[in-house]
Write a protein that holds these residues in place. Sequence first.
Motif, short mmCIF file in Angstrom:
data_model
loop_
_atom_site.label_atom_id
_atom_site.label_comp_id
_atom_site.label_asym_id
_atom_site.label_seq_id
_atom_site.Cartn_x
_atom_site.Cartn_y
_atom_site.Cartn_z
N TYR A 10 -2.11 37.36 4.01
CA TYR A 10 -3.94 38.32 4.58
C TYR A 10 -4.19 36.67 4.99
N SER A 89 2.64 48.70 3.95
CA SER A 89 2.99 47.24 2.94
C SER A 89 3.87 46.41 2.69
N HIS A 106 -0.99 53.60 2.41
CA HIS A 106 -1.98 53.70 2.57
C HIS A 106 -1.68 55.47 3.41
N ARG A 190 6.85 49.51 -8.09
CA ARG A 190 6.34 47.90 -6.79
C ARG A 190 7.42 47.61 -6.43
#
Length: 338
Positions: A10, A89, A106, A190
Amino acid sequence: MIEKVLLSGYTKNGGKGVYSADFNSDNGELTTPKALVELNGPTYIDVTNDMKLIALAKKDDRGGIVVYDISGDEPKLLDEDYSESTSPSYVKFDPSRNLIFSAYFHLSKVKIDHLTADGKIEHYSEVKFEGHGPRVEQDQSKPHFSALTPDGKLIICDYGADRIYIYDIDNPKEPKLMNNYIAPSGYAPRHLVFHPTKPFVYVACELSSKVLVMQYDAETARLTLVDEAEAAKDEQKNTTAAIRISKDGKFLYASTRGADTITTFSVDPNGDRIKKLSTTATGNGPRDFDLDPSEKYVIAANQDSNDLSILKRNPNKGILTNLDNNVAIPECTCVHFI
Ligand SMILES: O=C1O[C@H](COP(=O)(O)O)[C@@H](O)[C@H](O)[C@H]1O
């Protein structure tokens, strides 16, 4: 032996994008990571054999993927595609067909793009998903991972809908759904990793902190659950993240944020059973980790403590030991040896 490692994450709190560092696999020392490509929020990256960096990223209020040539002294932008309302992602490159798979957590979809020889992104197709799960985080389909089965099919973990999808992509412009595995309710699959030689796949489930072991039938693309083990306690604070297997297929590793550990499992010689051997503390929020190419060490990206843990690995017993010589880097979420 000096190994090059790329680190990314990030950029909300000091992170600059993609960093590079040198790792010495003779003594476990890592140089201070240096910014290589400044980007907005590249939480996952991949690198082609001819040193093209593929990163997910955001620009203004748009998201997508970018391609840089990192083979020379200075990185050179080759292409960027910010055509979505947010970034994916996860990105994965398929070197055999020059395809890029991006999982839009998302936006409930996975895109397939083609990477041309000169590094241009050519859009091919996308697959969209529906559904949800019982947990509050599972309000909609959230594909978190897209990669290849050993026989070249596209496999996708849908965290939001507790599903694992497998597509035939012989024609990547028209992916064909072959199988749709329903994971235990609320587990949130995941990431996953295949056994190097046996027909088994190991799935890290974020919201149950479990690892599922599944037999993979390449003919039908069918997954059959054969074993399950705990990476950490199924507690609200624990979210299991990354999963890796050693090249000899004997040891499996899964990181869990909250517990802040990497759990080591032994893998049965047939590949169908796993047994927890130990848990090793990392820093806070080990969102990703990887074994270095020599497999003598593991580097973990601790997103929340803004550092990397370096763990020594016993190749015979699989066990990890934290060397307590963390290296600072802000908001790191991806470790990629090249
Ligand atoms: O692992 C996780 O990933 C998702 C997606 O990350 P994002 O940066 O693409 O939003 C994240 O929302 C979730 O909190 C985290 O646990």
